[in-house]
Scaffold this motif. Structure first.
Motif, PDB file in Angstrom:
ATOM      1  N   ASP A  45     -48.502   2.048 -13.893  1.00  0.00           N
ATOM      2  CA  ASP A  45     -47.898   1.591 -12.891  1.00  0.00           C
ATOM      3  C   ASP A  45     -48.638   0.382 -12.444  1.00  0.00           C
ATOM      4  N   THR A  46     -47.869  -0.781 -12.184  1.00  0.00           N
ATOM      5  CA  THR A  46     -48.605  -1.933 -11.776  1.00  0.00           C
ATOM      6  C   THR A  46     -49.300  -1.739 -10.248  1.00  0.00           C
ATOM      7  N   LEU A  47     -48.811  -0.767  -9.459  1.00  0.00           N
ATOM      8  CA  LEU A  47     -49.438  -0.568  -8.231  1.00  0.00           C
ATOM      9  C   LEU A  47     -50.773  -0.007  -8.222  1.00  0.00           C
ATOM     10  N   LYS A  48     -51.048   0.785  -9.610  1.00  0.00           N
ATOM     11  CA  LYS A  48     -52.216   1.296  -9.678  1.00  0.00           C
ATOM     12  C   LYS A  48     -53.446   0.292 -10.287  1.00  0.00           C
ATOM     13  N   LEU A  49     -52.806  -0.752 -10.958  1.00  0.00           N
ATOM     14  CA  LEU A  49     -53.601  -1.782 -11.376  1.00  0.00           C
ATOM     15  C   LEU A  49     -53.838  -3.084 -10.161  1.00  0.00           C
ATOM     16  N   LYS A  50     -52.968  -3.181  -9.095  1.00  0.00           N
ATOM     17  CA  LYS A  50     -53.209  -3.977  -8.290  1.00  0.00           C
ATOM     18  C   LYS A  50     -54.185  -4.098  -7.538  1.00  0.00           C
ATOM     19  N   GLU A  51     -54.913  -5.108  -7.445  1.00  0.00           N
ATOM     20  CA  GLU A  51     -56.128  -5.141  -6.704  1.00  0.00           C
ATOM     21  C   GLU A  51     -57.531  -4.591  -7.309  1.00  0.00           C
ATOM     22  N   ALA A  52     -57.318  -4.351  -8.783  1.00  0.00           N
ATOM     23  CA  ALA A  52     -58.257  -3.637  -9.574  1.00  0.00           C
ATOM     24  C   ALA A  52     -59.499  -4.633  -9.519  1.00  0.00           C
ATOM     25  N   GLY A  53     -60.652  -4.509  -9.468  1.00  0.00           N
ATOM     26  CA  GLY A  53     -61.962  -5.015  -9.466  1.00  0.00           C
ATOM     27  C   GLY A  53     -62.586  -5.094 -10.804  1.00  0.00           C
ATOM     28  N   LYS A  61     -61.759  -0.506  -7.679  1.00  0.00           N
ATOM     29  CA  LYS A  61     -61.356  -1.244  -6.700  1.00  0.00           C
ATOM     30  C   LYS A  61     -62.388  -1.511  -5.570  1.00  0.00           C
ATOM     31  N   ASN A  62     -62.663  -2.783  -5.563  1.00  0.00           N
ATOM     32  CA  ASN A  62     -63.395  -3.209  -4.616  1.00  0.00           C
ATOM     33  C   ASN A  62     -63.143  -3.157  -3.101  1.00  0.00           C
ATOM     34  N   LYS A  63     -61.891  -3.213  -3.116  1.00  0.00           N
ATOM     35  CA  LYS A  63     -61.252  -2.935  -1.588  1.00  0.00           C
ATOM     36  C   LYS A  63     -61.564  -1.768  -0.813  1.00  0.00           C
ATOM     37  N   ASP A  64     -61.465  -0.745  -1.633  1.00  0.00           N
ATOM     38  CA  ASP A  64     -61.712   0.813  -0.963  1.00  0.00           C
ATOM     39  C   ASP A  64     -62.904   1.669  -1.785  1.00  0.00           C
ATOM     40  N   PHE A  65     -63.502   0.762  -2.648  1.00  0.00           N
ATOM     41  CA  PHE A  65     -64.553   1.758  -3.397  1.00  0.00           C
ATOM     42  C   PHE A  65     -64.302   2.798  -4.125  1.00  0.00           C
ATOM     43  N   SER A  66     -62.836   2.812  -4.507  1.00  0.00           N
ATOM     44  CA  SER A  66     -62.502   3.841  -5.432  1.00  0.00           C
ATOM     45  C   SER A  66     -62.564   3.680  -6.687  1.00  0.00           C
ATOM     46  N   PHE A  67     -62.725   4.912  -7.470  1.00  0.00           N
ATOM     47  CA  PHE A  67     -62.990   4.822  -8.859  1.00  0.00           C
ATOM     48  C   PHE A  67     -62.155   5.852  -9.320  1.00  0.00           C
ATOM     49  N   THR A  68     -61.096   5.599 -10.322  1.00  0.00           N
ATOM     50  CA  THR A  68     -59.913   6.161 -10.782  1.00  0.00           C
ATOM     51  C   THR A  68     -60.059   6.325 -12.200  1.00  0.00           C
ATOM     52  N   LYS A  69     -59.591   7.656 -12.863  1.00  0.00           N
ATOM     53  CA  LYS A  69     -59.484   7.748 -14.260  1.00  0.00           C
ATOM     54  C   LYS A  69     -58.027   8.076 -14.558  1.00  0.00           C
ATOM     55  N   TYR A  70     -57.611   7.178 -15.674  1.00  0.00           N
ATOM     56  CA  TYR A  70     -56.190   7.479 -16.039  1.00  0.00           C
ATOM     57  C   TYR A  70     -56.288   7.743 -17.620  1.00  0.00           C
ATOM     58  N   ASP A  71     -55.316   8.700 -18.147  1.00  0.00           N
ATOM     59  CA  ASP A  71     -55.145   8.841 -19.594  1.00  0.00           C
ATOM     60  C   ASP A  71     -54.213   7.721 -20.180  1.00  0.00           C
ATOM     61  N   SER A  72     -54.010   7.517 -21.523  1.00  0.00           N
ATOM     62  CA  SER A  72     -53.258   6.676 -22.111  1.00  0.00           C
ATOM     63  C   SER A  72     -51.977   6.550 -21.757  1.00  0.00           C
ATOM     64  N   LEU A  73     -51.516   7.600 -20.932  1.00  0.00           N
ATOM     65  CA  LEU A  73     -49.838   7.533 -20.472  1.00  0.00           C
ATOM     66  C   LEU A  73     -49.884   7.330 -19.250  1.00  0.00           C
ATOM     67  N   GLY A  74     -50.981   7.106 -18.425  1.00  0.00           N
ATOM     68  CA  GLY A  74     -51.029   6.578 -17.063  1.00  0.00           C
ATOM     69  C   GLY A  74     -51.312   7.965 -16.019  1.00  0.00           C
ATOM     70  N   LYS A  75     -51.438   9.096 -16.589  1.00  0.00           N
ATOM     71  CA  LYS A  75     -51.535  10.099 -15.889  1.00  0.00           C
ATOM     72  C   LYS A  75     -52.885  10.148 -15.285  1.00  0.00           C
ATOM     73  N   GLN A  76     -53.230  10.448 -14.027  1.00  0.00           N
ATOM     74  CA  GLN A  76     -54.441  10.441 -13.033  1.00  0.00           C
ATOM     75  C   GLN A  76     -55.202  11.719 -13.328  1.00  0.00           C
ATOM     76  N   ALA A  94     -51.134 -10.244 -15.060  1.00  0.00           N
ATOM     77  CA  ALA A  94     -50.186 -10.229 -14.175  1.00  0.00           C
ATOM     78  C   ALA A  94     -49.887  -8.587 -13.578  1.00  0.00           C
ATOM     79  N   ASN A  95     -51.083  -7.908 -13.367  1.00  0.00           N
ATOM     80  CA  ASN A  95     -50.898  -6.713 -13.067  1.00  0.00           C
ATOM     81  C   ASN A  95     -50.227  -5.699 -13.727  1.00  0.00           C
ATOM     82  N   ASN A  96     -49.960  -6.107 -15.313  1.00  0.00           N
ATOM     83  CA  ASN A  96     -49.729  -5.185 -16.185  1.00  0.00           C
ATOM     84  C   ASN A  96     -50.725  -5.148 -17.295  1.00  0.00           C
ATOM     85  N   LEU A  97     -50.737  -3.873 -17.997  1.00  0.00           N
ATOM     86  CA  LEU A  97     -51.847  -3.599 -18.988  1.00  0.00           C
ATOM     87  C   LEU A  97     -51.406  -3.527 -20.287  1.00  0.00           C
ATOM     88  N   TYR A  98     -52.146  -4.419 -21.060  1.00  0.00           N
ATOM     89  CA  TYR A  98     -51.860  -4.457 -22.517  1.00  0.00           C
ATOM     90  C   TYR A  98     -52.891  -4.028 -23.298  1.00  0.00           C
TER      91      TYR A  98
END
Length: 324
Positions: free
Chosen positions: A24-32, A46-61, A245-249
């Motif tokens: 999801d582009t929302l998950k990539l938005k503001e990624a540091g 993300k630098n904004k809230d100091f969050s560190f998130t892990k997703y699998d290859s299908l985008g599942k958190q 452009a907030n998309n992952l390739y």
């Protein structure tokens, strides 16, 4: 018609080299920052809230950490033990595959001020102590200092540190430098927007905002991947990753071998032993070869004529002898 087919072929190759991943582009938005492990899992900081998130290859958190101060993620090549260093908190912590904290190392009680830390393995850490201007090899398992080296370098714009085979790799905002443990400068090159190191076996890679470079020991840095429009890039052993452009390739590593061979001086395209030398000899000596080929033809054409003339002379002599 042939030109149309050729254009379609190039278009197909370019499209097959790039694959959009379902994140999801929302998950990539503001990624540091973004990192990818060899299982295809993605880590977004993300630098904004100091969050560190892990997703699998299908985008599942898979996991998420909410940090109170900024941390620098060193590497995710071993997803079972991911090191994170905080200059503000003066500590290094390790998290597991679900981003649960498994160990924390506090530097405040033992050292003055640690500017950068590099976890070499699950026992040793290399520390740059800004106050004492020393590089320290520290075993955190038994809380002992193994070695300490004078290291009077500038710590102001330091981005990353790596130690490998008695060489110290320093990445700043403007330069890439390599030192010996005796603080002898072995290599230096200007570099813009450097972010971190990545080591793959004996090779040292430098990750910037939109490119990945490979270090040729004491010679040069060679770009192996670049996209000027990318926001963040990274790689694992199989692919290159980028946020654009907030998309992952994802780009297959196999598709990128051809440009890599063209820019890497140590690797050259394989040449066919049977065809290529023949083409080189024809091009280099084309005129000479043609003359050599023509000369036997002239000799073979003149020899039968000489034999026929000799036979006619002999037959004339015989007729004259008979008296006809």
């Amino acid at each position: 018609m042939k030109l149309f087919i050729l254009i379609l072929g190039f278009a197909f190759c370019s499209l097959s080299a790039q694959k959009a991943l379902p994140l999801d582009t929302l998950k990539l938005k503001e990624a540091g920052d973004m990192l990818a492990d060899d299982y295809g899992n993605l880590y977004i900081y993300k630098n904004k809230d100091f969050s560190f998130t892990k997703y699998d290859s299908l985008g599942k958190q898979i996991g998420k950490m909410m940090l109170t101060v900024p941390y620098k993620v060193q590497t995710v090549q071993n997803p079972l033990s991911v090191p994170l260093f905080s200059e503000n908190a003066q500590e290094l912590k390790f998290v597991d595959q679900n981003l649960n904290e498994i160990q924390r190392i506090d530097f405040k009680q033992k050292f003055a001020f640690i500017k950068m830390a590099y976890a070499e393995d699950l026992q040793q850490i290399w520390l740059l102590d800004e106050s004492s201007k020393r590089l320290i090899q520290y075993n955190f398992r038994n809380d002992t200092t193994i070695n300490s080296y004078p290291f009077d370098a500038s710590f102001d714009d330091l981005m990353d540190l790596l130690v490998f085979e008695n060489k110290v790799y320093i990445l700043t905002r403007k330069h890439f430098r390599v030192y010996s443990l005796k603080f002898e400068k072995l290599f230096e090159v200007p570099l813009e927007n450097g972010k971190r190191f990545r080591r793959e076996n004996e090779f040292i890679l430098v990750i910037t905002n939109n490119s990945i470079l490979k270090y040729i020991p004491e010679k040069e840095l060679v770009k192996i991947f670049e996209d000027p429009d990318a926001q963040i890039v990274d790689k694992n052993t199989l692919s290159y990753f980028e946020i654009k452009a907030n998309n992952l390739y994802l780009y297959s590593l196999e598709k990128s071998k051809e440009p890599k061979l063209q820019t890497d001086p140590e690797q050259k395209p394989t040449e066919k032993p049977s065809d290529q030398p023949k083409e080189q000899s024809d091009d280099a000596t084309g005129q000479t070869v043609e003359k050599v080929e023509e000369q036997p033809k002239e000799q073979s054409a003149d020899k039968p004529a000489d034999d026929t003339l000799q036979k006619l002379i002999e037959e004339t002599s015989e007729i004259q002898a008979v008296g006809i």
